[in-house]
Design a protein around this motif. Structure first.
Motif, mmCIF file in Angstrom:
data_model
loop_
_atom_site.group_PDB
_atom_site.id
_atom_site.type_symbol
_atom_site.label_atom_id
_atom_site.label_comp_id
_atom_site.label_asym_id
_atom_site.label_seq_id
_atom_site.Cartn_x
_atom_site.Cartn_y
_atom_site.Cartn_z
ATOM 1 N N THR A 1 0.825 -1.206 0.000
ATOM 2 C CA THR A 1 0.000 0.000 0.000
ATOM 3 C C THR A 1 0.864 1.264 0.000
ATOM 4 N N PRO A 2 1.707 1.449 -1.023
ATOM 5 C CA PRO A 2 2.544 2.648 -1.058
ATOM 6 C C PRO A 2 1.726 3.921 -1.182
ATOM 7 N N SER A 3 0.605 3.858 -1.920
ATOM 8 C CA SER A 3 -0.206 5.061 -2.091
ATOM 9 C C SER A 3 -0.795 5.526 -0.772
ATOM 10 N N LEU A 4 -1.136 4.570 0.108
ATOM 11 C CA LEU A 4 -1.677 4.930 1.415
ATOM 12 C C LEU A 4 -0.645 5.668 2.238
ATOM 13 N N LEU A 5 0.596 5.116 2.257
ATOM 14 C CA LEU A 5 1.641 5.772 3.037
ATOM 15 C C LEU A 5 1.974 7.134 2.461
ATOM 16 N N TRP A 6 1.961 7.248 1.112
ATOM 17 C CA TRP A 6 2.240 8.545 0.474
ATOM 18 C C TRP A 6 1.179 9.560 0.842
ATOM 19 N N ALA A 7 -0.064 9.118 0.869
ATOM 20 C CA ALA A 7 -1.146 10.033 1.240
ATOM 21 C C ALA A 7 -0.989 10.513 2.663
ATOM 22 N N GLN A 8 -0.518 9.590 3.538
ATOM 23 C CA GLN A 8 -0.339 9.994 4.927
ATOM 24 C C GLN A 8 0.834 10.955 5.079
ATOM 25 N N ALA A 9 1.882 10.792 4.208
ATOM 26 C CA ALA A 9 3.081 11.619 4.338
ATOM 27 C C ALA A 9 2.928 12.968 3.656
ATOM 28 N N THR A 10 2.017 13.072 2.700
ATOM 29 C CA THR A 10 1.863 14.307 1.945
ATOM 30 C C THR A 10 0.900 15.247 2.670
ATOM 31 N N PRO A 11 1.362 16.433 3.056
ATOM 32 C CA PRO A 11 0.478 17.346 3.780
ATOM 33 C C PRO A 11 -0.586 17.943 2.861
ATOM 34 N N GLU A 12 -1.678 18.317 3.435
ATOM 35 C CA GLU A 12 -2.732 18.990 2.676
ATOM 36 C C GLU A 12 -2.242 20.367 2.242
ATOM 37 N N PRO A 13 -2.624 20.817 1.035
ATOM 38 C CA PRO A 13 -2.234 22.162 0.601
ATOM 39 C C PRO A 13 -2.774 23.218 1.565
ATOM 40 N N LEU A 14 -1.976 24.246 1.796
ATOM 41 C CA LEU A 14 -2.398 25.318 2.695
ATOM 42 C C LEU A 14 -3.458 26.177 2.029
#
Length: 449
Positions: free
Chosen positions: A19-32
Motif C-alpha cells: 500500500t505505497p499510495s496509502l503511506l504517500w497520502a499519509q506523508a503528503t500534507p494537505e495544501p495550505l
C-alpha cells in the motif's frame, strides 16, 4: 523478542510494498489555504534566495529607478520635489503595508467579502514568525516554500512602485502633504483590494481564471487609470500647451530606464516565486519584449517625425516591459516579440494621439504608457498564453473582464480618494509657487548650479 521484531519488520515491509499510495497520502500534507507555521525544513533555500534578490531588484526599480526616470523629464525647478515624492511614497507605503495593506491583499477574506478583500489576521505583520527554537517559520499559502516575511517584502516592492508610478501624472503641481495622504489612502482602498482580486486564490478574478503573472492589471492598468483621474482632477500645469516644458536632464531618464530594465527581471522572473525554468523563461521574454518595444516605438516615431529620440527609445523600452508583465510566465519568446512590437506602437499612440484626444495633462504619460501597455499586454495574454508552459488556457473574454473591472474600479475609487484627501488638504499648490518651482516652494531646496 527478536522474533517479534522480525515479524513486525516483515509486516511493515509488506504494508509498504502493498500500500505505497496509502503511506504517500499519509506523508503528503494537505495544501495550505491560509498562512501557517511549517517546519523550517519545508523551506527551499534556492527559491528563498532568488526571491530575496528579486525583492532588491524591484525596489531598485523605484529607488532610484523611477526617481531618476521621472526626475530627468520634469523642469529643473521641480526635480527635487519629484524625487522627494517618490521617496516619500516609498516610506509611507512601507509603513502602511506593514500595518494593514499586506493583510488586506494577501490573506483569505471573510464571508461575503472573501472575493473582494482579505482579512485582518496579518495586521502589523502579526504571525510572520521565525521560531528557531522550535524549528518553525511562517509561510503564505500562496508561496508555502519560502518564508512569509520574504513573500511579504517582495509584494511590498510591487505596492511601492505602483503608487510611485502615479506621481508621473501630477508632477509640478500637487502639494507634497496631499500627495502622501492620497498615496496612503489609495494603497488601502485601491491597490490592496485589486491585488486580492487577482493574486489571492480566493479573489474573484483569480477564481474567474484571469491571468496576470506579474501585474499587468494590478500594477499598470491600476496605476494608469489612477494617473488619468489625477490629471483631470488637478487640471493642467500653468502654461501647458503654450510654453515649452524642457526636460531637466534626459541622461537621468536614460539611467532610470536602465535601472527599470534590469530591475524588471526581478519583477517578472521573481513572480515565478521559484528559481526554476519558468523564472528563466520569464527573464528571457522580459528582455525580448523590452527590446521589441524600443524598436517599435523608434520606428513609429521615425515614420511620424522623421527622427528617433532618446526619450522615445526609453519610453519604448518601458512600453515593452509593461506589456510583457502579465504574460511573462505564460508565453513563448516568439509571442513576447509580438507583444513588445504591438506595445511599442500602441503606447506611442497612447502618449501622442490618444493623449491629445483625452485632453488631460498626464505630465509624463503614465496612462499612455502604463495604462495602454497594461491593457495591450493583458489582452494579448488571453490570446497568446501557451497551455504547455503553465497548464492554463488563455481567454480573451476573461482578460477583458479583468481589464474593465480594474480600470473601472481604479477610476471610481481614485476619484473618491482624491475627494477624501481634499477634505483634509488642498490638492494643488498656489499659482505663485508653481511658477517659482516646487523645489523651493515646498522643500526650500534647489539643485546646485
Amino acid at each position: 523478542m527478536h522474533q517479534n521484531r522480525r515479524l513486525f519488520a516483515a509486516l511493515t515491509c509488506g504494508l509498504t510494498l502493498a500500500t505505497p499510495s496509502l503511506l504517500w497520502a499519509q506523508a503528503t500534507p494537505e495544501p495550505l489555504t491560509a498562512p501557517a507555521l511549517v517546519a523550517v525544513s519545508n523551506i527551499h533555500n534556492a527559491d528563498t534566495a532568488w526571491l530575496m534578490v528579486s525583492t532588491a531588484l524591484v525596489l531598485l526599480m523605484t529607488l532610484p529607478g523611477i526617481a531618476l526616470f521621472y526626475g530627468g523629464m520634469v523642469r529643473r525647478h521641480n526635480v527635487i520635489n519629484t524625487m522627494a515624492s517618490v521617496v516619500g511614497i516609498a516610506a509611507v507605503v512601507s509603513v502602511l503595508w506593514f500595518a494593514l495593506a499586506y493583510s488586506l491583499a494577501f490573506t483569505p477574506g471573510n464571508g461575503a467579502l472573501a472575493g473582494w478583500v482579505g482579512g485582518l489576521q496579518r495586521m502589523g505583520f502579526a504571525g510572520l514568525d521565525y521560531l528557531g527554537a522550535s524549528g518553525q517559520v511562517a509561510v503564505s499559502h500562496i508561496a508555502p516554500h519560502v518564508p512569509e516575511s520574504v513573500f511579504a517584502m517582495f509584494q511590498l516592492t510591487f505596492a511601492i512602485i505602483t503608487c510611485a508610478l502615479v506621481v508621473g501624472a501630477l508632477v509640478e503641481r500637487m502639494r507634497f502633504g496631499a500627495l502622501l495622504l492620497f498615496a496612503g489612502l489609495w494603497l488601502l482602498l485601491v491597490y490592496a483590494p485589486v491585488a486580492h482580486w487577482v493574486w489571492e486564490p480566493g479573489g474573484w478574478l483569480a477564481r474567474l481564471g484571469a491571468l496576470d503573472f506579474a501585474g499587468g492589471a494590478v500594477v499598470h492598468i491600476n496605476a494608469g487609470a489612477a494617473a488619468l483621474v489625477c490629471a483631470y482632477a488637478l487640471g493642467p500645469r500653468q502654461g501647458y500647451g503654450r510654453e515649452p516644458f524642457i526636460p531637466f536632464n534626459l541622461g537621468l531618464t536614460m539611467a532610470g530606464t536602465g535601472l527599470l530594465w534590469v530591475g524588471w527581471f526581478g519583477f517578472n522572473a521573481g513572480s515565478a516565486l521559484a528559481a526554476d525554468g519558468r523564472a528563466g523563461l520569464a527573464l528571457a521574454v522580459t528582455h525580448i519584449a523590452a527590446a521589441a518595444g524600443a524598436v517599435a516605438w523608434m520606428g513609429a516615431e521615425w515614420l511620424a517625425r522623421k527622427r528617433a529620440s532618446l526619450l522615445g527609445l526609453c519610453s519604448g523600452v518601458v512600453a515593452g516591459l509593461v506589456a510583457i508583465t502579465p504574460a511573462a510566465g505564460f508565453v513563448t519568446p516568439r509571442s513576447a516579440l509580438i507583444i513588445g512590437l504591438v506595445a511599442g506602437v500602441a503606447c506611442y499612440w497612447g502618449a501622442t494621439g490618444l493623449k491629445r484626444r483625452l485632453r488631460a495633462d498626464d505630465s509624463l504619460d503614465v496612462f499612455g504608457v502604463h495604462g495602454v501597455g497594461g491593457l495591450v499586454g493583458a489582452l494579448l495574454t488571453g490570446v497568446l498564453a501557451d497551455p504547455s508552459i503553465s497548464g492554463v488556457e488563455g481567454s480573451l473574454l476573461k482578460q477583458l473582464i479583468a481589464c474593465v473591472a480594474v480600470l473601472a474600479y481604479s477610476v471610481l475609487m481614485t476619484a473618491v480618494v482624491l475627494w477624501i484627501t481634499s477634505c483634509f488638504a488642498r490638492l494643488r499648490v498656489r499659482e505663485s509657487d508653481e511658477r517659482a518651482g516646487l523645489d523651493l516652494a515646498l522643500h526650500n531646496e534647489q539643485l546646485g548650479h
